[in-house]
Design an enzyme around this catalytic site. Structure first.
Site, PDB file in Angstrom:
ATOM      1  N   ASP A   1     -11.055   2.537   3.707  1.00 52.31           N
ATOM      2  CA  ASP A   1     -11.423   1.149   3.433  1.00 52.31           C
ATOM      3  C   ASP A   1     -12.922   0.979   3.188  1.00 52.31           C
ATOM      4  OD1 ASP A   1      -9.508  -0.841   3.270  1.00 52.31           O
ATOM      5  OD2 ASP A   1      -9.227  -0.964   5.434  1.00 52.31           O
TER       6      ASP A   1
ATOM      7  N   LYS B   1       0.843  -1.209   0.000  1.00 52.08           N
ATOM      8  CA  LYS B   1       0.000   0.000   0.000  1.00 52.08           C
ATOM      9  C   LYS B   1       0.876   1.256   0.000  1.00 52.08           C
ATOM     10  CE  LYS B   1      -3.800  -2.488   2.157  1.00 52.08           C
ATOM     11  NZ  LYS B   1      -4.762  -2.709   3.246  1.00 52.08           N
TER      12      LYS B   1
ATOM     13  N   GLN C   1      -5.151  -2.055   9.407  1.00 48.59           N
ATOM     14  CA  GLN C   1      -4.937  -3.335   8.736  1.00 48.59           C
ATOM     15  C   GLN C   1      -5.587  -4.457   9.548  1.00 48.59           C
ATOM     16  OE1 GLN C   1      -3.651  -3.668   5.655  1.00 48.59           O
ATOM     17  NE2 GLN C   1      -4.159  -5.821   5.754  1.00 48.59           N
TER      18      GLN C   1
HETATM   19  N1  LIG Z   1      -7.979  -2.941   6.437  1.00 48.59           N
HETATM   20  C1  LIG Z   1      -8.068  -3.983   5.598  1.00 48.59           C
HETATM   21  N2  LIG Z   1      -7.548  -5.145   5.952  1.00 48.59           N
HETATM   22  C2  LIG Z   1      -7.656  -6.187   5.082  1.00 48.59           C
HETATM   23  C3  LIG Z   1      -8.279  -6.031   3.829  1.00 48.59           C
HETATM   24  C4  LIG Z   1      -8.813  -4.775   3.501  1.00 48.59           C
HETATM   25  O1  LIG Z   1      -9.395  -4.559   2.411  1.00 48.59           O
HETATM   26  N3  LIG Z   1      -8.680  -3.765   4.413  1.00 48.59           N
HETATM   27  N4  LIG Z   1      -8.284  -7.071   2.908  1.00 48.59           N
HETATM   28  C5  LIG Z   1      -7.443  -8.225   3.131  1.00 48.59           C
HETATM   29  C6  LIG Z   1      -6.037  -8.149   2.623  1.00 48.59           C
HETATM   30  N5  LIG Z   1      -5.646  -7.062   1.722  1.00 48.59           N
HETATM   31  C7  LIG Z   1      -5.802  -5.778   2.106  1.00 48.59           C
HETATM   32  O2  LIG Z   1      -5.210  -5.307   3.024  1.00 48.59           O
HETATM   33  C8  LIG Z   1      -4.746  -7.329   0.644  1.00 48.59           C
HETATM   34  C9  LIG Z   1      -4.630  -8.580   0.082  1.00 48.59           C
HETATM   35  C10 LIG Z   1      -3.709  -8.821  -0.918  1.00 48.59           C
HETATM   36  C11 LIG Z   1      -2.884  -7.805  -1.375  1.00 48.59           C
HETATM   37  C12 LIG Z   1      -1.819  -8.022  -2.403  1.00 48.59           C
HETATM   38  O3  LIG Z   1      -1.098  -7.108  -2.691  1.00 48.59           O
HETATM   39  N6  LIG Z   1      -1.692  -9.229  -2.912  1.00 48.59           N
HETATM   40  C13 LIG Z   1      -0.612  -9.571  -3.829  1.00 48.59           C
HETATM   41  C14 LIG Z   1       0.445 -10.416  -3.118  1.00 48.59           C
HETATM   42  C15 LIG Z   1       1.075  -9.722  -1.960  1.00 48.59           C
HETATM   43  C16 LIG Z   1       2.038 -10.637  -1.187  1.00 48.59           C
HETATM   44  O4  LIG Z   1       3.068 -10.990  -1.743  1.00 48.59           O
HETATM   45  O5  LIG Z   1       1.758 -10.950  -0.039  1.00 48.59           O
HETATM   46  C17 LIG Z   1      -1.182 -10.406  -4.956  1.00 48.59           C
HETATM   47  O6  LIG Z   1      -2.246 -11.014  -4.760  1.00 48.59           O
HETATM   48  O7  LIG Z   1      -0.538 -10.473  -5.997  1.00 48.59           O
HETATM   49  C18 LIG Z   1      -3.024  -6.547  -0.843  1.00 48.59           C
HETATM   50  C19 LIG Z   1      -3.941  -6.304   0.167  1.00 48.59           C
HETATM   51  C20 LIG Z   1      -7.321  -8.530   4.624  1.00 48.59           C
HETATM   52  N7  LIG Z   1      -7.120  -7.383   5.407  1.00 48.59           N
END
Ligand SMILES: Nc1nc2c(c(=O)[nH]1)N[C@@H](CN(C=O)c1ccc(C(=O)N[C@@H](CCC(=O)O)C(=O)O)cc1)CN2
Length: 291
Positions: A120, A53, A97
């Site tokens: 969010d 982020k 988060q």
């Molecule tokens: N406050 C929040 N917490 C969480 C949310 C949310 O929307 N708001 N959603 C999920 C997780 N999430 C956001 O934070 C999230 C999930 C995945 C990724 C991402 O960048 N995925 C990449 C891989 C990243 C890695 O290597 O770990 C991908 O899929 O290619 C970003 C954000 C739970 N918590």
């Protein structure tokens, strides 16, 4: 047949370019959007998401502010951090988060946020606006992953109106708000929201034109669950080991064989996760435009 890849990396790059133009325009009016993140503890997945982020924010010129509390933080510590973020003028939007470490009250935390700074879309006021907003535009932030799922489908011109969508998972950040968004006028899908007590999830998936899997069980969705030509959006993300280079190995909810049956599939990694981050920035920029 191999499915069309719903490419989150490429799509997020296009969205970030569009957002950068809006950030530049805000700057010319003397407004600098600032995203803060509150991370409690050091769960590796959460650390990775928060890092992403901040990286995205820097790319488009959004200032980013990191607030970190230890795993041992009390609810009073979290409440104090939220109060600071609510009053910090450089923070135009922020997120807490999730998940929070065991023992901390997520709902109370979300309630304490200034809804105008909720990047969010998870504050009860903003979720309420989503429930009320059956028709037309909603002028409050939308939950990032559900909005990202729709944006990804829209940009690949996957038909949604009049289609049957089966969502697996009823959680706060994905399943529940996604059902609300998809059934709004103008999007017009019919939604089946399934969960752990649904008797036959495979049968619900088989009749879907679009499947969204958001449970975090690697390979749950099998090829013979999927209607040929359906769009399959993989939101599940589990850490299943380590790559040779020492990075976390990620797996989605969708089995690899599904690519031979489906019409479109979003990969993990490289799919919806990137859109979640792009939609977060969309909320931050839109909130700054409302100032
Ligand atoms: N406050 C929040 N917490 C969480 C949310 C949310 O929307 N708001 N959603 C999920 C997780 N999430 C956001 O934070 C999230 C999930 C995945 C990724 C991402 O960048 N995925 C990449 C891989 C990243 C890695 O290597 O770990 C991908 O899929 O290619 C970003 C954000 C739970 N918590």
């Amino acid at each position: 047949m191999t499915a069309i890849r719903l490419d989150g990396v490429a799509t997020a790059a296009v969205i970030k370019d569009e957002l950068k133009t809006r950030v530049d325009a805000l700057r010319e009016c003397g407004i600098r959007p600032g995203l803060a993140t509150l991370l409690v503890g050091s769960d590796p997945a959460s650390v990775s998401y928060v890092t992403g982020k901040h990286r995205d924010s820097a790319e488009i010129g959004v200032e980013s502010i990191k607030v970190e509390l230890p795993e041992s933080a009390s609810m009073a510590d979290v409440e104090a951090a939220i109060a600071d973020l609510n009053s910090a003028p450089e923070v135009t939007g922020y997120i807490v988060q999730l998940p929070l470490p065991t023992g901390l009250d997520e709902h109370r935390t979300l309630e304490l946020m200034d809804p105008a700074k909720d990047a969010d879309g998870l504050h009860p006021f903003n979720l309420g606006k989503l429930v009320l907003g059956v028709d037309g535009e909603i002028d409050t932030p939308l939950p990032c992953t559900p909005n990202g799922v729709i944006e990804l489908l829209r940009r690949y011109e996957v038909p949604i109106a009049g289609k049957h969508v089966t969502v697996i998972g009823r959680g706060l950040t994905v399943g529940r708000p996604l059902g609300l968004l998809l059934t709004r006028k103008g999007i017009d899908a019919t939604v089946t929201l399934t969960h752990s007590r649904t008797p036959d999830i495979a049968a619900e998936v088989r009749r879907a034109d679009i499947v969204v899997a958001a449970v975090g069980v690697p390979g749950l969705v099998k090829a013979d669950w999927v209607k040929p030509g359906a769009a399959v959006v993989d939101v599940g993300i589990a850490r299943v080991g380590t790559t040779e280079s020492g990075r976390a190995k990620l797996a989605g909810d969708v089995a690899p064989e599904v690519w031979d049956t489906a019409g479109w599939v979003s990969p993990v990694p490289g799919g919806v996760g990137l859109l979640t981050r792009a939609m977060l920035l969309e909320n931050v920029v839109s909130a700054a435009e409302r100032l």
